[in-house]
Design a protein around this motif. Structure first.
Motif, mmCIF file in Angstrom:
data_model
loop_
_atom_site.group_PDB
_atom_site.id
_atom_site.type_symbol
_atom_site.label_atom_id
_atom_site.label_comp_id
_atom_site.label_asym_id
_atom_site.label_seq_id
_atom_site.Cartn_x
_atom_site.Cartn_y
_atom_site.Cartn_z
ATOM 1 N N CYS A 1 49.471 37.973 32.974
ATOM 2 C CA CYS A 1 48.142 38.382 33.411
ATOM 3 C C CYS A 1 47.579 37.301 34.337
ATOM 4 N N ASP B 1 48.837 46.219 37.625
ATOM 5 C CA ASP B 1 47.873 46.607 38.647
ATOM 6 C C ASP B 1 48.562 47.522 39.647
ATOM 7 N N LYS B 2 47.935 47.779 40.768
ATOM 8 C CA LYS B 2 48.443 48.763 41.730
ATOM 9 C C LYS B 2 49.805 48.386 42.316
ATOM 10 N N LEU C 1 46.291 52.783 41.106
ATOM 11 C CA LEU C 1 46.792 52.440 39.778
ATOM 12 C C LEU C 1 46.720 53.591 38.780
ATOM 13 N N TYR D 1 37.729 38.980 32.723
ATOM 14 C CA TYR D 1 37.841 39.922 33.834
ATOM 15 C C TYR D 1 36.637 40.831 34.011
ATOM 16 N N SER E 1 41.560 50.250 44.538
ATOM 17 C CA SER E 1 42.800 49.898 43.834
ATOM 18 C C SER E 1 43.027 50.814 42.639
ATOM 19 N N CYS E 2 41.943 51.242 42.005
ATOM 20 C CA CYS E 2 42.037 52.139 40.845
ATOM 21 C C CYS E 2 42.628 53.479 41.241
ATOM 22 N N MET F 1 42.886 46.890 37.313
ATOM 23 C CA MET F 1 43.930 46.278 36.505
ATOM 24 C C MET F 1 43.848 46.819 35.086
ATOM 25 N N ASN G 1 42.077 49.614 30.466
ATOM 26 C CA ASN G 1 42.027 49.874 31.900
ATOM 27 C C ASN G 1 40.622 49.607 32.429
ATOM 28 N N CYS H 1 49.985 42.585 31.731
ATOM 29 C CA CYS H 1 49.010 43.195 32.633
ATOM 30 C C CYS H 1 49.728 43.947 33.738
ATOM 31 N N HIS I 1 52.419 47.506 40.713
ATOM 32 C CA HIS I 1 53.498 47.880 39.801
ATOM 33 C C HIS I 1 53.873 49.350 39.969
#
Length: 158
Positions: free
Chosen positions: A153, A119-120, A41, A97, A37-38, A103, A29, A117, A122
């Motif tokens: 990804c 991210d937010k 997520l 990355y 965004s974190c 992500m 992570n 992969c 999903h």
């Protein structure tokens, strides 16, 4: 009654499961305190990880909070992140990355091979499904053949 030699031979053939056995999947992570965004997520990851055990998936957190600090702090963050990724056989992820957040990458523990992969975008259910599939692929598929239909990804960003 079995002889002691036969009993020992039988016991030697049993699989050995230890608490220190490595989970077949690692969820790497990329996060930071300043990453909006974190904030979307990470609660989803936490909920999805409740559906698996630590014997199935190991969470590896790459905290990039201090990338935006002074040059010494920035370099220390980069060095620590690269070392942690190297330890988990995923040093290529920094080249792909490094510096990007929000992500998470599922990798096979034995080779570091990327599997999937998230991210937010999903949902919790989608993340759970990807974790389950990653676990199956990491346990059953041959190295190099662990991607469902090719990597989902994003392409390397650096």
């Amino acid at each position: 009654m079995a002889s002691p030699a036969r009993l020992c031979a039988f016991l030697l053939m049993l699989p050995v499961w230890t608490a220190s056995a490595e989970a077949p999947v690692k969820l790497v992570n990329f996060t930071a305190d300043w990453c909006t965004s974190c904030r979307v997520l990470e609660p989803k990851l936490s909920r999805a990880l409740e559906s698996v055990t630590i014997a199935d998936v190991e969470l590896v957190t790459i905290d990039l909070t201090h990338l935006r600090s002074g040059s010494d702090s920035r370099q220390a963050t980069i060095d620590a992140s690269e070392a942690l990724l190297r330890f988990h056989k995923a040093e290529y992820l920094w080249e792909w990355y490094g510096g990007y957040t929000g992500m998470a990458v599922m990798i096979a523990s034995d080779t570091g091979e990327p599997i999937s992969c998230v991210d937010k975008r999903h949902s919790i259910e989608m993340i759970e499904n990807r974790l389950a599939l990653a676990d199956i692929l990491a346990r059953s598929a041959a190295p190099g053949r662990r991607r469902p239909d090719g990597a989902d990804c994003p392409p390397p960003m650096r």
